[in-house]
Motif scaffolding. Structure first.
Motif, PDB file in Angstrom:
ATOM      1  N   ALA A  95       0.730  -1.174   0.002  1.00  0.00           N
ATOM      2  CA  ALA A  95      -0.214  -0.040  -0.066  1.00  0.00           C
ATOM      3  C   ALA A  95       0.807   1.293   0.157  1.00  0.00           C
ATOM      4  O   ALA A  95       0.351   2.375  -0.402  1.00  0.00           O
ATOM      5  CB  ALA A  95      -0.934   0.140   0.989  1.00  0.00           C
ATOM      6  N   TYR A  96       2.102   1.059   0.301  1.00  0.00           N
ATOM      7  CA  TYR A  96       3.130   2.292   0.344  1.00  0.00           C
ATOM      8  C   TYR A  96       4.019   2.149  -0.495  1.00  0.00           C
ATOM      9  O   TYR A  96       4.402   0.993  -0.946  1.00  0.00           O
ATOM     10  CB  TYR A  96       3.493   2.387   1.888  1.00  0.00           C
ATOM     11  CG  TYR A  96       2.364   2.966   2.776  1.00  0.00           C
ATOM     12  CD1 TYR A  96       2.087   4.162   2.961  1.00  0.00           C
ATOM     13  CD2 TYR A  96       1.582   1.983   3.343  1.00  0.00           C
ATOM     14  CE1 TYR A  96       0.981   4.702   3.736  1.00  0.00           C
ATOM     15  CE2 TYR A  96       0.581   2.366   4.257  1.00  0.00           C
ATOM     16  CZ  TYR A  96       0.364   3.698   4.449  1.00  0.00           C
ATOM     17  OH  TYR A  96      -0.471   3.971   5.181  1.00  0.00           O
ATOM     18  N   ARG A  97       4.946   3.155  -0.745  1.00  0.00           N
ATOM     19  CA  ARG A  97       6.250   3.016  -1.318  1.00  0.00           C
ATOM     20  C   ARG A  97       7.330   3.817  -0.687  1.00  0.00           C
ATOM     21  O   ARG A  97       6.856   4.711   0.096  1.00  0.00           O
ATOM     22  CB  ARG A  97       6.061   3.700  -2.963  1.00  0.00           C
ATOM     23  CG  ARG A  97       5.775   5.090  -3.287  1.00  0.00           C
ATOM     24  CD  ARG A  97       5.337   5.078  -4.559  1.00  0.00           C
ATOM     25  NE  ARG A  97       4.833   6.322  -4.819  1.00  0.00           N
ATOM     26  CZ  ARG A  97       5.361   7.235  -5.012  1.00  0.00           C
ATOM     27  NH1 ARG A  97       6.787   7.382  -5.205  1.00  0.00           N
ATOM     28  NH2 ARG A  97       4.811   8.626  -5.264  1.00  0.00           N
ATOM     29  N   MET A  98       8.583   3.808  -1.069  1.00  0.00           N
ATOM     30  CA  MET A  98       9.555   4.392  -0.143  1.00  0.00           C
ATOM     31  C   MET A  98      10.003   5.504  -1.199  1.00  0.00           C
ATOM     32  O   MET A  98      10.285   5.430  -2.453  1.00  0.00           O
ATOM     33  CB  MET A  98      10.799   3.499   0.104  1.00  0.00           C
ATOM     34  CG  MET A  98      10.279   2.826   1.485  1.00  0.00           C
ATOM     35  SD  MET A  98      11.625   1.496   1.537  1.00  0.00           S
ATOM     36  CE  MET A  98      13.124   2.355   1.526  1.00  0.00           C
ATOM     37  N   GLN A  99      10.627   6.811  -0.641  1.00  0.00           N
ATOM     38  CA  GLN A  99      11.221   7.514  -1.416  1.00  0.00           C
ATOM     39  C   GLN A  99      12.521   8.249  -0.483  1.00  0.00           C
ATOM     40  O   GLN A  99      12.502   8.097   0.664  1.00  0.00           O
ATOM     41  CB  GLN A  99      10.567   8.911  -1.622  1.00  0.00           C
ATOM     42  CG  GLN A  99       9.405   8.754  -2.666  1.00  0.00           C
ATOM     43  CD  GLN A  99       8.701   9.991  -3.052  1.00  0.00           C
ATOM     44  OE1 GLN A  99       8.445  10.920  -2.123  1.00  0.00           O
ATOM     45  NE2 GLN A  99       8.123  10.326  -4.033  1.00  0.00           N
ATOM     46  N   PHE A 100      13.582   8.079  -1.320  1.00  0.00           N
ATOM     47  CA  PHE A 100      14.853   8.399  -0.579  1.00  0.00           C
ATOM     48  C   PHE A 100      14.814  10.040  -0.537  1.00  0.00           C
ATOM     49  O   PHE A 100      14.164  10.616  -1.356  1.00  0.00           O
ATOM     50  CB  PHE A 100      16.066   8.289  -1.543  1.00  0.00           C
ATOM     51  CG  PHE A 100      16.618   6.767  -1.370  1.00  0.00           C
ATOM     52  CD1 PHE A 100      15.770   5.634  -0.916  1.00  0.00           C
ATOM     53  CD2 PHE A 100      18.163   6.384  -1.747  1.00  0.00           C
ATOM     54  CE1 PHE A 100      16.223   4.415  -0.644  1.00  0.00           C
ATOM     55  CE2 PHE A 100      18.285   5.050  -1.590  1.00  0.00           C
ATOM     56  CZ  PHE A 100      17.580   4.283  -1.097  1.00  0.00           C
ATOM     57  N   ASN A 101      15.548  10.527   0.703  1.00  0.00           N
ATOM     58  CA  ASN A 101      15.735  12.187   0.940  1.00  0.00           C
ATOM     59  C   ASN A 101      16.804  12.471   1.198  1.00  0.00           C
ATOM     60  O   ASN A 101      17.691  11.620   1.242  1.00  0.00           O
ATOM     61  CB  ASN A 101      14.530  12.341   1.998  1.00  0.00           C
ATOM     62  CG  ASN A 101      14.691  11.686   3.280  1.00  0.00           C
ATOM     63  OD1 ASN A 101      15.796  11.648   3.625  1.00  0.00           O
ATOM     64  ND2 ASN A 101      13.571  11.097   3.833  1.00  0.00           N
TER      65      ASN A 101
END
Length: 157
Positions: A95-101
């Protein structure tokens, strides 16, 4: 004596906090170019339970990470954004995804308990009944193609 936070599982990732620590294998990595925008990187991560999540590395961070992230290697990852997976077509059913920051850190580390791959087969009856996600690219696209082929075969013969 070192006190360290335990690793969290991919199935538990959500947007309720910002400090996560996961142990993962990169099972797939690809680059996306949609002119006139610059390229960005997409990945699929898998943990020791076989759960997967899609990751986006946006164009601003692309050059920083592309040399350090290698398919089939395992890593410890800290401090990344977790957002709803609202992409039109998804590479994972999470249901979610990741993003680098800017604060994301990764470290090479060997985790032999994280499998190289995990297959997720659909039951043939589910395919015939149309019980699959139409917006999921991995596996489901093949199932949809197979479903159409089966229907065509049944109509012809």
């Amino acid at each position: 004596m070192s006190i360290s936070r335990p690793f969290e599982l991919i199935r538990d990732l959500n947007d309720s906090k910002y400090l996560w620590k996961i142990a993962v294998r990169i099972t797939d990595i690809w680059y996306v170019q949609l002119p006139p925008k610059p390229r960005h990187m997409e990945m699929i991560l898998m943990d020791c339970k076989g759960d997967k999540i899609q990751v986006s590395v946006k164009r601003d961070d692309f050059n920083q990470w592309r040399e350090h992230l290698i398919e089939n290697k395992t890593y410890v990852m800290h401090n990344f954004n977790v957002v709803h997976n609202d992409l039109q077509f998804k590479a994972c059913n999470h249901a979610y995804r990741m993003q680098f920051n800017v604060g994301t850190t990764i470290k090479d580390r060997d985790f032999p308990d994280i499998p190289q791959c995990k297959y997720e087969y659909k039951k043939f009856g589910d395919i015939l009944a149309g019980n699959f996600q139409t917006d999921l690219l991995v596996g489901e696209l093949f199932c949809f193609s197979l479903y159409i082929s089966i229907l065509t075969y049944l109509l012809i013969y």
